[in-house]
Design a protein around this motif. Sequence first.
Motif, PDB file in Angstrom:
ATOM      1  N   VAL A   1      45.453  40.081  46.119  1.00 20.44           N
ATOM      2  CA  VAL A   1      44.010  40.065  46.305  1.00 20.44           C
ATOM      3  C   VAL A   1      43.387  40.997  45.270  1.00 20.44           C
ATOM      4  CG1 VAL A   1      42.106  40.583  47.886  1.00 20.44           C
ATOM      5  CG2 VAL A   1      44.210  39.543  48.759  1.00 20.44           C
ATOM      6  N   GLU A   2      42.265  40.590  44.684  1.00 23.10           N
ATOM      7  CA  GLU A   2      41.630  41.322  43.579  1.00 23.10           C
ATOM      8  C   GLU A   2      42.638  41.541  42.459  1.00 23.10           C
ATOM      9  OE1 GLU A   2      38.508  41.901  43.015  1.00 23.10           O
ATOM     10  OE2 GLU A   2      37.937  41.017  44.944  1.00 23.10           O
ATOM     11  N   SER A   3      43.058  40.426  41.881  1.00 25.76           N
ATOM     12  CA  SER A   3      44.071  40.446  40.831  1.00 25.76           C
ATOM     13  C   SER A   3      43.418  40.563  39.457  1.00 25.76           C
ATOM     14  CB  SER A   3      44.907  39.160  40.893  1.00 25.76           C
ATOM     15  OG  SER A   3      45.953  39.190  39.957  1.00 25.76           O
ATOM     16  N   THR A   4      44.036  41.337  38.593  1.00 21.99           N
ATOM     17  CA  THR A   4      43.460  41.627  37.278  1.00 21.99           C
ATOM     18  C   THR A   4      43.384  40.383  36.397  1.00 21.99           C
ATOM     19  OG1 THR A   4      44.274  43.902  37.349  1.00 21.99           O
ATOM     20  CG2 THR A   4      43.729  43.001  35.180  1.00 21.99           C
ATOM     21  N   ILE A   5      42.212  40.177  35.801  1.00 19.10           N
ATOM     22  CA  ILE A   5      42.052  39.158  34.760  1.00 19.10           C
ATOM     23  C   ILE A   5      42.414  39.787  33.430  1.00 19.10           C
ATOM     24  CG2 ILE A   5      40.440  37.607  33.593  1.00 19.10           C
ATOM     25  CD1 ILE A   5      38.745  37.623  36.165  1.00 19.10           C
TER      26      ILE A   5
ATOM     27  N   LEU B   1      38.533  43.875  34.871  1.00 20.13           N
ATOM     28  CA  LEU B   1      37.983  42.644  35.451  1.00 20.13           C
ATOM     29  C   LEU B   1      39.018  42.002  36.362  1.00 20.13           C
ATOM     30  CD1 LEU B   1      36.394  41.172  32.194  1.00 20.13           C
ATOM     31  CD2 LEU B   1      35.223  42.424  34.020  1.00 20.13           C
ATOM     32  N   SER B   2      38.566  41.538  37.519  1.00 18.14           N
ATOM     33  CA  SER B   2      39.512  40.962  38.479  1.00 18.14           C
ATOM     34  C   SER B   2      38.940  39.696  39.105  1.00 18.14           C
ATOM     35  CB  SER B   2      39.842  41.972  39.586  1.00 18.14           C
ATOM     36  OG  SER B   2      38.683  42.261  40.356  1.00 18.14           O
ATOM     37  N   ALA B   3      39.852  38.867  39.631  1.00 17.65           N
ATOM     38  CA  ALA B   3      39.489  37.678  40.400  1.00 17.65           C
ATOM     39  C   ALA B   3      39.905  37.905  41.845  1.00 17.65           C
ATOM     40  CB  ALA B   3      40.171  36.431  39.833  1.00 17.65           C
TER      41      ALA B   3
ATOM     42  N   LEU C   1      44.659  31.875  39.203  1.00 17.03           N
ATOM     43  CA  LEU C   1      43.644  32.836  39.614  1.00 17.03           C
ATOM     44  C   LEU C   1      42.442  32.081  40.169  1.00 17.03           C
ATOM     45  CD1 LEU C   1      43.586  35.443  36.698  1.00 17.03           C
ATOM     46  CD2 LEU C   1      43.986  35.987  39.101  1.00 17.03           C
ATOM     47  N   ILE C   2      41.957  32.536  41.323  1.00 19.03           N
ATOM     48  CA  ILE C   2      40.802  31.914  41.979  1.00 19.03           C
ATOM     49  C   ILE C   2      39.727  32.973  42.213  1.00 19.03           C
ATOM     50  CG2 ILE C   2      39.951  30.818  44.093  1.00 19.03           C
ATOM     51  CD1 ILE C   2      41.569  28.891  42.491  1.00 19.03           C
ATOM     52  N   GLU C   3      38.512  32.652  41.818  1.00 18.81           N
ATOM     53  CA  GLU C   3      37.352  33.498  42.125  1.00 18.81           C
ATOM     54  C   GLU C   3      36.410  32.704  43.021  1.00 18.81           C
ATOM     55  OE1 GLU C   3      34.585  36.696  42.072  1.00 18.81           O
ATOM     56  OE2 GLU C   3      36.710  36.600  41.519  1.00 18.81           O
ATOM     57  N   VAL C   4      35.951  33.324  44.104  1.00 23.48           N
ATOM     58  CA  VAL C   4      35.043  32.677  45.053  1.00 23.48           C
ATOM     59  C   VAL C   4      33.621  33.152  44.776  1.00 23.48           C
ATOM     60  CG1 VAL C   4      34.448  32.381  47.492  1.00 23.48           C
ATOM     61  CG2 VAL C   4      36.858  32.543  46.801  1.00 23.48           C
TER      62      VAL C   4
END
Length: 275
Positions: free
Chosen positions: A149-153, A157-159, A173-176
């Motif tokens: 959860v809240e993984s680094t792009i 910056l994170s997704a 990677l998924i961003e909501v």
Amino acid sequence: MEAPFGTENLDLDLKGRLQSYLPVLFDFLSVRDFDSAQWLKLESNFKQRYLQRKADFEANNNYLLVKRNFFDLITGKLRDERAAVIFFDLVKKLLEELADRFTGEEKKQVIPTLYNLMIADDEKFLNFLGELLVLNAVTKGGNFRLIEVESTIVGDLSADFLFERTSDGGKELIEVTNIHIDEKNTRLDERLSSQYARKFQKKTRGAAIFNKFLLVPVIWAPYTDLRRILDLYQGGTMAQNPEVLEPVAYIALTMPDGGIVYQFGSLSTLLRQPA
């Protein structure tokens, strides 16, 4: 009908009520509990909201204004208010499905989201709920498992989520992005496009090389607006973007027997016309 806000000494017993009405929460917390400061903040916030709701009630000629946050779900559930019961049961069913499927490590990953869900107000509450609904939908079929959860792009910056495909180990990677539609949003195409643009700008700082995630729009809107948004996509008004998935939404359907069926999915699935 008894007044919704009593004059007795204020003792909400938050933890006790949660253990009674939402025992699945403690399935997650058995892996990693909220710390004492977090529980104190939750108790304090809930008491403040109780007093504010009481003041609102008295200021509006004993008419209870409808709010949406976790506190209101609990108090509404206690009073058997239909709207609150429906929403509370959605949260309960959602957490039960995640708990049944997730490992201890996966449960630990979502503890911060659960805390934020419980402490947030109104639209922010729905935002965290939207993230959990997407998480559940992606992992339900068994094709993906949660990695982070809240993984680094890149850099800071994170997704929202990093998933692994169970078929080949590939990462996604998924961003909501949660979009709240109200009567002010007369141009829905502009509303959607501007939010997508803001989200990509925030998560990439304008550098296309950082576009390493898929954006999942969660729409919070009445049925009629969901239909209008689907028409925008199907009619070609909304430009297709391979980095933006079809919007998803939540609806609650009342069955002939009075039961409630919860559905969360893409607009084209939820709103498809019967053959």
